[in-house]
Write an enzyme that holds these catalytic residues in place. Structure first.
Site, mmCIF file in Angstrom:
data_model
loop_
_atom_site.group_PDB
_atom_site.id
_atom_site.type_symbol
_atom_site.label_atom_id
_atom_site.label_comp_id
_atom_site.label_asym_id
_atom_site.label_seq_id
_atom_site.Cartn_x
_atom_site.Cartn_y
_atom_site.Cartn_z
ATOM 1 C CG ASP A 1 154.352 44.901 -3.129
ATOM 2 O OD1 ASP A 1 153.963 44.062 -2.299
ATOM 3 O OD2 ASP A 1 155.187 45.770 -2.857
ATOM 4 C CG HIS B 1 155.464 40.639 -2.736
ATOM 5 N ND1 HIS B 1 156.287 39.887 -3.524
ATOM 6 C CD2 HIS B 1 156.025 41.875 -2.689
ATOM 7 C CE1 HIS B 1 157.305 40.624 -3.950
ATOM 8 N NE2 HIS B 1 157.161 41.839 -3.466
#
Length: 525
Positions: free
Chosen positions: A259, A293
């Site tokens: 993430d 991300h």
């Protein structure tokens, strides 16, 4: 001579393991298996209790493989994981019971114990050149399966852990959207000190986190340095997430995760606003971010506010975005006083810089405590290669305010897009796009463009395009051969556009004004 040598070795060993007066507790002396064959949770607890009774000390893990359940800190305790040591955490969910006071995505809950946990303690550390392995695969798989079952069968599909969570969290303050809370299976953070002071995490390698990896909450004076985090493609395995903390120092880290690499947060929606504890006084420097991300992300859980943040001397290579600041209506809180400098971004799959107040689509509403605020953010000395140079999207009722870009060079498919913003400045910015303008701004007030250029002008495409922009000033800009139009202006609400001291000699039609623009909207000095 041998006695003198032994004394010197002992002296320098105690310095290495936490200070001149540190007491040293070798976990092997407690009968711990170092081949991973048996859980040593109780032995680690015994060593910590023994150290605590004498005022503190260092729990030492020499080379080997160790299997343990959660480790709960007491004050003045250092966990030292030496080179060649691997500390594996059990994937038996029962080991993380009883549930403890925790925070999960900005919501105060009672949940599974974090793998490393400290509550209202001080002077704690995790150090060494060894590895800690969260063995998160079973956590990830169960979460996916539990969510699937809940969607199909509702509350009757809950496991014993989910029912336990729901029972223990009947009276918590919930955010606007709380599907995860209703399902009741919240994976624990890997390292979560909460309400603690003076925390050091240094040198170790971390992998396979069940959830967020390093997640101090409501802590003061946190240092994370020289840490490597390698999480595979996996759900919500952010790298470093200091939330509602004060005085945080992150340096010399290498992060590749499932993430965001580093995320700054301060609580979600109403729970975060009620706590009202900001994230403030953070420095992030000399780090590399690979898979993730975002390189450094603020939000979206920022309802307690985020302020006084510096990010410098970092490299992002292969993250989805570089710098990302995100929120939405309902969060409330203010993000302000942010400085980003001396950053290189390569192979960024989406935006190099993104400031977005529409993290989720929301209907219009009047300004209230639910309204987030973005203001006073400054980006300088950045080199980037991305799909999009930048994206700034504010709210109609609360524009993004006070953003500057200085000494920036970006190669991108498309340039900057700005909407619902005010007090935006570009100084000495070069944006080379594959198509479209370098900067497109709409519904923006107080725009200053100085020394903005492109080395890749396109046919029938302006370098700068404005629509419904008020009070813009262009100066010190120049064009290269092949530039047809530098500035295109449209929109019936456009006014007070001033140009002076520009060099447009290579432009056939420097300024193109659409028919819907008022005749007196543009002034060339």
């Amino acid at each position: 001579m041998k006695k003198i040598l032994f004394v010197f070795i002992l002296y320098f060993s105690t310095l290495a393991f936490g200070g001149e007066h540190s007491t040293f507790y070798n976990i092997l002396d407690y009968g711990a298996a170092n081949d991973g064959s048996a859980k040593i949770t109780d032995l680690v607890k015994k060593a910590i209790d023994d150290a605590s009774q004498t005022g503190g000390g260092t729990i030492y893990f020499p080379a080997g493989v160790y299997l343990t359940g959660p480790i709960h800190f007491k004050s003045n305790i250092t966990i030292y994981i030496d080179a060649g040591a691997v500390l594996k955490f059990s994937d038996d969910f029962d080991d993380y019971l009883p549930m403890v006071e925790s925070r999960w995505e900005g919501i105060d809950v009672t949940n599974f114990s974090p793998l490393f946990y400290g509550y209202k303690v001080e002077n704690i550390a995790i150090r060494g050149r060894g590895t800690i392995d969260g063995q998160g695969k079973k956590w990830w798989a169960f979460m996916y399966e539990a969510n699937k079952k809940y969607v199909k069968d509702g509350p009757k599909s809950r496991s014993k852990w989910q029912n336990m969570f729901v029972e223990m969290n009947k009276n918590i303050v919930k955010p606007d959207a709380s599907e995860g809370l209703d399902r009741g299976f919240l994976r624990p953070p890997f390292i979560q000190p909460i309400y603690c002071k003076n925390i050091l995490i240094e040198g170790i390698t971390i992998t396979n986190s069940p959830f967020w990896t390093i997640n101090p909450e409501f802590c003061e004076n946190v240092t994370v340095t020289g840490v490597t985090i390698n999480n595979p493609i996996s759900p919500n395995t952010d790298g470093i997430n200091p939330s509602s903390c004060k005085y945080v120092h992150i340096s010399n880290c290498h992060i590749s995760v499932g993430d965001d690499c580093i995320t700054i947060k301060s609580g979600r929606d109403k729970p975060g606003r009620l706590k009202g504890v900001p994230a403030e006084d953070y420095t992030i420097t000399n780090c590399t971010m690979l898979s993730g991300h975002g390189g450094v992300v603020i939000g979206s859980e920022m309802s307690g506010g985020v302020k006084k943040i510096t990010i410098s001397n970092c490299v992002f290579d292969g993250t989805d975005r570089g710098i990302r600041i995100k929120s939405m209506r309902g969060r409330g809180g203010t993000v302000e006083d942010i400085r980003v400098s001396n950053v290189i971004m390569k192979n960024i799959r989406m935006e190099a810089i993104k400031l977005n107040m529409f993290y989720h689509e929301t209907p219009d509403e009047p300004v209230s405590e639910r309204t987030p605020i973005f203001r006073n953010m400054h980006f300088s000395n950045i080199t980037a290669q991305a799909k999009q140079a930048g994206y700034l999207l504010g709210l109609k009722e609360m524009p993004i305010q006070g953003i500057t870009f200085n000494d920036i060079n970006i190669d991108a498919e498309i340039g900057f897009s700005i909407k619902d913003a005010q007090d935006i400045e570009f100084h000495h910015v070069q944006v080379n796009t594959e198509n479209g303008p370098a900067v497109f701004a709409e519904q923006t007030e107080n725009l200053e463009i100085n020394g903005v250029k492109t080395l890749a002008p396109h046919k029938d495409t302006p370098v700068i395009e404005l629509s419904d922009v008020k009070n813009a000033y262009f100066y010190g800009n120049s064009t290269l051969p092949g530039t047809e139009t530098y500035l295109k202006i449209s929109g019936e609400n456009t006014r007070d556009i001033t140009l002076g001291g520009n060099n447009f000699r290579y432009s056939k039609n420097p300024v193109e004004i659409a028919s819907d623009v008022n005749a007196d909207a543009v002034l060339e000095q």
